[in-house]
Scaffold this motif. Structure first.
Motif, PDB file in Angstrom:
ATOM      1  N   ARG A 137       0.839  -1.207   0.000  1.00  0.00           N
ATOM      2  CA  ARG A 137       0.000   0.000   0.000  1.00  0.00           C
ATOM      3  C   ARG A 137       0.872   1.255   0.000  1.00  0.00           C
ATOM      4  O   ARG A 137       0.647   2.198  -0.767  1.00  0.00           O
ATOM      5  N   ARG A 138       1.895   1.249   0.860  1.00  0.00           N
ATOM      6  CA  ARG A 138       2.776   2.418   0.948  1.00  0.00           C
ATOM      7  C   ARG A 138       3.591   2.589  -0.338  1.00  0.00           C
ATOM      8  O   ARG A 138       3.776   3.713  -0.825  1.00  0.00           O
ATOM      9  N   ALA A 139       4.111   1.457  -0.858  1.00  0.00           N
ATOM     10  CA  ALA A 139       4.965   1.537  -2.050  1.00  0.00           C
ATOM     11  C   ALA A 139       4.185   2.001  -3.267  1.00  0.00           C
ATOM     12  O   ALA A 139       4.729   2.686  -4.138  1.00  0.00           O
ATOM     13  N   ARG A 140       2.908   1.625  -3.355  1.00  0.00           N
ATOM     14  CA  ARG A 140       2.080   2.098  -4.469  1.00  0.00           C
ATOM     15  C   ARG A 140       1.961   3.625  -4.437  1.00  0.00           C
ATOM     16  O   ARG A 140       1.935   4.277  -5.468  1.00  0.00           O
ATOM     17  N   GLN A 141       1.868   4.178  -3.229  1.00  0.00           N
ATOM     18  CA  GLN A 141       1.713   5.628  -3.097  1.00  0.00           C
ATOM     19  C   GLN A 141       2.946   6.371  -3.600  1.00  0.00           C
ATOM     20  O   GLN A 141       2.858   7.532  -3.984  1.00  0.00           O
ATOM     21  N   THR A 142       4.107   5.693  -3.579  1.00  0.00           N
ATOM     22  CA  THR A 142       5.325   6.321  -4.101  1.00  0.00           C
ATOM     23  C   THR A 142       5.415   6.188  -5.615  1.00  0.00           C
ATOM     24  O   THR A 142       6.302   6.783  -6.235  1.00  0.00           O
ATOM     25  N   GLY A 143       4.556   5.351  -6.198  1.00  0.00           N
ATOM     26  CA  GLY A 143       4.580   5.138  -7.640  1.00  0.00           C
ATOM     27  C   GLY A 143       5.632   4.148  -8.101  1.00  0.00           C
ATOM     28  O   GLY A 143       5.843   3.986  -9.306  1.00  0.00           O
ATOM     29  N   ARG A 144       6.261   3.432  -7.160  1.00  0.00           N
ATOM     30  CA  ARG A 144       7.351   2.535  -7.554  1.00  0.00           C
ATOM     31  C   ARG A 144       6.927   1.072  -7.615  1.00  0.00           C
ATOM     32  O   ARG A 144       7.690   0.226  -8.083  1.00  0.00           O
ATOM     33  N   LEU A 145       5.757   0.749  -7.126  1.00  0.00           N
ATOM     34  CA  LEU A 145       5.230  -0.617  -7.189  1.00  0.00           C
ATOM     35  C   LEU A 145       4.111  -0.673  -8.207  1.00  0.00           C
ATOM     36  O   LEU A 145       3.261   0.228  -8.270  1.00  0.00           O
ATOM     37  N   ARG A 146       4.089  -1.740  -8.994  1.00  0.00           N
ATOM     38  CA  ARG A 146       3.022  -1.909  -9.989  1.00  0.00           C
ATOM     39  C   ARG A 146       1.661  -1.814  -9.299  1.00  0.00           C
ATOM     40  O   ARG A 146       1.424  -2.482  -8.292  1.00  0.00           O
ATOM     41  N   PRO A 147       0.750  -1.027  -9.817  1.00  0.00           N
ATOM     42  CA  PRO A 147      -0.538  -0.846  -9.144  1.00  0.00           C
ATOM     43  C   PRO A 147      -1.369  -2.120  -9.072  1.00  0.00           C
ATOM     44  O   PRO A 147      -2.223  -2.258  -8.200  1.00  0.00           O
ATOM     45  N   GLU A 148      -1.110  -3.078  -9.966  1.00  0.00           N
ATOM     46  CA  GLU A 148      -1.912  -4.305  -9.971  1.00  0.00           C
ATOM     47  C   GLU A 148      -1.393  -5.381  -9.023  1.00  0.00           C
ATOM     48  O   GLU A 148      -1.976  -6.468  -8.917  1.00  0.00           O
ATOM     49  N   PHE A 149      -0.305  -5.096  -8.284  1.00  0.00           N
ATOM     50  CA  PHE A 149       0.236  -6.091  -7.354  1.00  0.00           C
ATOM     51  C   PHE A 149      -0.790  -6.416  -6.273  1.00  0.00           C
ATOM     52  O   PHE A 149      -1.439  -5.531  -5.712  1.00  0.00           O
ATOM     53  N   VAL A 150      -0.924  -7.717  -5.976  1.00  0.00           N
ATOM     54  CA  VAL A 150      -1.732  -8.178  -4.844  1.00  0.00           C
ATOM     55  C   VAL A 150      -0.879  -9.153  -4.045  1.00  0.00           C
ATOM     56  O   VAL A 150       0.079  -9.732  -4.555  1.00  0.00           O
ATOM     57  N   VAL A 151      -1.237  -9.335  -2.769  1.00  0.00           N
ATOM     58  CA  VAL A 151      -0.389 -10.146  -1.885  1.00  0.00           C
ATOM     59  C   VAL A 151      -0.309 -11.598  -2.352  1.00  0.00           C
ATOM     60  O   VAL A 151       0.685 -12.286  -2.100  1.00  0.00           O
ATOM     61  N   ASP A 152      -1.335 -12.074  -3.066  1.00  0.00           N
ATOM     62  CA  ASP A 152      -1.279 -13.443  -3.590  1.00  0.00           C
ATOM     63  C   ASP A 152      -0.119 -13.617  -4.566  1.00  0.00           C
ATOM     64  O   ASP A 152       0.347 -14.737  -4.772  1.00  0.00           O
ATOM     65  N   ASP A 153       0.350 -12.516  -5.155  1.00  0.00           N
ATOM     66  CA  ASP A 153       1.506 -12.602  -6.045  1.00  0.00           C
ATOM     67  C   ASP A 153       2.740 -13.067  -5.281  1.00  0.00           C
ATOM     68  O   ASP A 153       3.565 -13.818  -5.813  1.00  0.00           O
ATOM     69  N   LEU A 154       2.888 -12.618  -4.026  1.00  0.00           N
ATOM     70  CA  LEU A 154       4.024 -13.059  -3.214  1.00  0.00           C
ATOM     71  C   LEU A 154       3.928 -14.545  -2.926  1.00  0.00           C
ATOM     72  O   LEU A 154       4.935 -15.261  -2.968  1.00  0.00           O
ATOM     73  N   VAL A 155       2.723 -15.021  -2.628  1.00  0.00           N
ATOM     74  CA  VAL A 155       2.533 -16.457  -2.384  1.00  0.00           C
ATOM     75  C   VAL A 155       2.958 -17.257  -3.614  1.00  0.00           C
ATOM     76  O   VAL A 155       3.653 -18.278  -3.504  1.00  0.00           O
ATOM     77  N   LEU A 156       2.583 -16.784  -4.794  1.00  0.00           N
ATOM     78  CA  LEU A 156       2.939 -17.481  -6.030  1.00  0.00           C
ATOM     79  C   LEU A 156       4.456 -17.526  -6.233  1.00  0.00           C
ATOM     80  O   LEU A 156       5.017 -18.562  -6.603  1.00  0.00           O
ATOM     81  N   ILE A 157       5.118 -16.396  -5.974  1.00  0.00           N
ATOM     82  CA  ILE A 157       6.563 -16.396  -6.222  1.00  0.00           C
ATOM     83  C   ILE A 157       7.292 -17.249  -5.193  1.00  0.00           C
ATOM     84  O   ILE A 157       8.313 -17.869  -5.505  1.00  0.00           O
ATOM     85  N   LEU A 158       6.774 -17.339  -3.964  1.00  0.00           N
ATOM     86  CA  LEU A 158       7.408 -18.208  -2.974  1.00  0.00           C
ATOM     87  C   LEU A 158       7.157 -19.681  -3.297  1.00  0.00           C
ATOM     88  O   LEU A 158       8.015 -20.538  -3.052  1.00  0.00           O
ATOM     89  N   MET A 159       5.994 -19.991  -3.853  1.00  0.00           N
ATOM     90  CA  MET A 159       5.731 -21.361  -4.285  1.00  0.00           C
ATOM     91  C   MET A 159       6.702 -21.750  -5.399  1.00  0.00           C
ATOM     92  O   MET A 159       7.269 -22.848  -5.404  1.00  0.00           O
ATOM     93  N   ALA A 160       6.906 -20.838  -6.352  1.00  0.00           N
ATOM     94  CA  ALA A 160       7.850 -21.109  -7.435  1.00  0.00           C
ATOM     95  C   ALA A 160       9.281 -21.201  -6.899  1.00  0.00           C
ATOM     96  O   ALA A 160      10.092 -21.995  -7.372  1.00  0.00           O
ATOM     97  N   HIS A 161       9.575 -20.384  -5.889  1.00  0.00           N
ATOM     98  CA  HIS A 161      10.921 -20.372  -5.293  1.00  0.00           C
ATOM     99  C   HIS A 161      11.288 -21.726  -4.706  1.00  0.00           C
ATOM    100  O   HIS A 161      12.470 -22.094  -4.654  1.00  0.00           O
ATOM    101  N   ARG A 162      10.310 -22.489  -4.270  1.00  0.00           N
ATOM    102  CA  ARG A 162      10.600 -23.804  -3.685  1.00  0.00           C
ATOM    103  C   ARG A 162      11.253 -24.741  -4.690  1.00  0.00           C
ATOM    104  O   ARG A 162      11.915 -25.709  -4.309  1.00  0.00           O
ATOM    105  N   GLY A 163      11.093 -24.462  -5.981  1.00  0.00           N
ATOM    106  CA  GLY A 163      11.762 -25.275  -6.988  1.00  0.00           C
ATOM    107  C   GLY A 163      13.269 -25.192  -6.887  1.00  0.00           C
ATOM    108  O   GLY A 163      13.976 -26.096  -7.363  1.00  0.00           O
ATOM    109  N   LEU A 164      13.792 -24.142  -6.255  1.00  0.00           N
ATOM    110  CA  LEU A 164      15.242 -24.009  -6.100  1.00  0.00           C
ATOM    111  C   LEU A 164      15.811 -25.013  -5.111  1.00  0.00           C
ATOM    112  O   LEU A 164      17.033 -25.168  -5.019  1.00  0.00           O
TER     113      LEU A 164
END
Length: 207
Positions: A137-164
């Motif tokens: 929420r804070r980062a969006r206000q600075t204009g540096r985070l994609r406005p369409e980001f949702v917290v489920d995106d973090l869950v997805l990237i951590l699930m993919a990260h487990r492949g490492l």
């Protein structure tokens, strides 16, 4: 009236407990939460009865095995929320969580899944996701985070990260850092397109 003094823990009992925890970090770190308790006992050089005397249930052993990682996770969350630069705090938290997961398959399993023996880790997961939501929420206000980001995106990237986890241990942390860097770039807001400079009028051809 006399007061009974508590019996000091025998040195051999302390040694056994320390060996069990060291073995558990190795076994669960390499094999994940599905590793059997008997393998931990074997690596520690103790009998199953000794292991269960110290840790009556697997969840008790897991809570102690990953106590350091859980503290590190909480610290990462607090540091990120206290960062005066929301985008930096957001990026730092993603990088630190990925690195914690890279160091231990078991911790990644406990953090990411509803594994029956890892219920105590649900609070850590929810705390982290709440922090990411607030940082986003804070980062969006600075204009540096994609406005369409949702917290489920973090869950997805951590699930993919487990492949490492299939990456050789010696290269896993470096691979995790590269992965986190690519993910952060994917979350960065695209710069606003510059207004196109109008082309000068074409010169008239003399006749």
């Amino acid at each position: 009236m006399t007061t009974e003094m508590p019996h000091p823990v025998r040195s051999d009992a302390r040694d056994n407990r320390a060996r069990i925890l060291e073995a558990a970090r190795t076994v669960f770190g390499e094999e994940g939460l599905g590793a059997p308790m008997r393998e931990v006992a074997r690596r520690a050089g103790v009998g199953p009865a000794t292991l269960y005397r110290h840790f009556p249930a697997k969840r008790d052993l897991l809570a102690q095995t990953f106590a350091e990682q859980r503290r590190a996770c909480r610290t990462a969350v607090l540091d990120a929320l206290a960062d005066p630069d929301p985008w930096h705090g957001f990026c730092d938290l993603i990088g630190r969580i990925c690195e914690l997961h890279a160091h231990s398959r078991g911790f990644a399993d406990a953090f990411m899944t509803a594994f029956p023996e890892a219920m105590d880790f649900a609070e850590d997961r929810e705390r982290t996701l709440r922090a990411v939501t607030e940082l986003a929420r804070r980062a969006r206000q600075t204009g540096r985070l994609r406005p369409e980001f949702v917290v489920d995106d973090l869950v997805l990237i951590l699930m993919a990260h487990r492949g490492l986890q299939d990456t050789p241990r010696t290269a896993r942390v470096a691979a995790s850092r590269r992965y986190a860097a690519y993910v952060i770039e994917a979350f960065r807001a695209a710069p606003a397109p510059e207004a196109a400079t109008p082309l000068p009028p074409a010169p008239r051809l003399s006749t």
